[in-house]
Write an enzyme that holds these catalytic residues in place. Structure first.
Site, short mmCIF file in Angstrom:
data_model
loop_
_atom_site.label_atom_id
_atom_site.label_comp_id
_atom_site.label_asym_id
_atom_site.label_seq_id
_atom_site.Cartn_x
_atom_site.Cartn_y
_atom_site.Cartn_z
N GLU A 57 -1.21 -8.49 5.41
CA GLU A 57 -0.90 -8.42 6.87
C GLU A 57 -2.16 -8.57 7.89
OE1 GLU A 57 -0.46 -5.91 5.11
OE2 GLU A 57 -0.77 -4.27 6.61
N ARG A 59 -2.53 7.14 -6.61
CA ARG A 59 -2.69 7.29 -5.16
C ARG A 59 -4.00 7.47 -4.77
NH1 ARG A 59 -0.94 11.94 -0.98
NH2 ARG A 59 -1.10 10.37 0.75
N CYS A 119 0.98 -1.26 -0.02
CA CYS A 119 0.00 -0.15 0.00
C CYS A 119 0.85 1.31 0.11
CB CYS A 119 -0.99 -0.20 1.32
SG CYS A 119 -2.22 0.96 0.83
N HIS A 122 -3.48 -5.02 1.63
CA HIS A 122 -2.83 -5.58 3.30
C HIS A 122 -2.70 -6.86 3.16
CE1 HIS A 122 -2.16 -1.40 4.64
NE2 HIS A 122 -2.98 -1.15 3.89
N1 GLN Z 1 -3.55 6.35 1.27
C1 GLN Z 1 -2.20 6.12 1.71
C2 GLN Z 1 -1.18 6.92 1.31
O1 GLN Z 1 -1.29 7.68 0.26
C3 GLN Z 1 -1.93 4.72 1.58
C4 GLN Z 1 -2.91 4.00 2.34
C5 GLN Z 1 -2.61 2.67 3.00
O2 GLN Z 1 -1.24 2.42 3.15
N2 GLN Z 1 -3.39 1.76 3.46
O3 GLN Z 1 0.15 6.84 1.61
#
Ligand code: GLN
Length: 185
Positions: free
Chosen positions: A167, A102, A75, A165
């Site tokens: 994890e 993003r 992420c 994610h």
């Molecule tokens: N929106 C976050 C970012 O721009 C990422 C979100 C996340 O890691 N769950 O860094």
């Protein structure tokens, strides 16, 4: 484990359940220890990126990755590894030849759960939290997973990224896959 901000404890727990030792990288000295792979957790890419610079970790970690250190970004970690972020002028480690978008699913769909295949593995759980997706990859990048025709997992050499994610679910597929890149348990 890069432990500046975000969901690093959950990754540590996954590794420990798999019998893999880990330690936290918070300052430059921590990079003196020997390690087989690096995980960059989810969280906020802007915050982690800022801290990487302030703590003078950015260039050293970038060099290690370019020298082949197996690295797994989830992420925000994916964004930190991306060479280009389409809707953000900033880039950070910029070691992986991908373009990411993003907060790519908009407000309503900011967080969701689905199941999809990863490489040759049939179906794994995927939890997305204000996630990015990958819009473009170079020829040297292998696409590992797509959800709604968007790329959500990819590999380039020893670098692995997931927009979701792994994890946060009780499925070890992605961590096992990364441990293999690191040379096994
Ligand atoms: N929106 C976050 C970012 O721009 C990422 C979100 C996340 O890691 N769950 O860094």
């Amino acid at each position: 484990m890069l432990a500046l901000q975000g969901a690093f404890i959950e990754h540590e727990e996954m590794l420990s359940k798999l019998g893999v030792a880990s330690f936290e990288i918070r300052k430059k000295n921590d990079l003196m220890r020997s390690f087989d792979g690096l995980i960059i957790p989810g969280g906020e890419s802007t915050v982690q990126g800022k801290l990487l610079k302030e703590l003078d970790l950015l260039e050293s970690i970038r060099q290690l990755i370019l020298e082949g250190l197996p690295t797994f970004g989830t992420c925000a970690g994916l964004l930190l590894l991306s060479k280009r972020i389409e809707n953000d002028a900033r880039s950070y480690l910029a070691t992986m030849d991908i373009t990411a978008v993003r907060n790519a699913y908009g407000r309503q769909l900011g967080s969701f759960y689905t199941e999809a295949s990863l490489g040759t593995i049939d179906k794994i759980p995927m939890t997305f939290i204000r996630a990015p997706y990958i819009e473009e990859v170079s020829d040297s990048v292998e696409i590992l997973a797509t959800v709604n025709s968007r790329i959500v997992a990819a590999r380039q050499g020893n670098q692995l990224v997931t927009a979701f994610h792994p994890e946060l679910n009780d499925d070890f597929t992605v961590h096992r896959y990364f441990i293999d890149i690191c040379g096994g348990e």
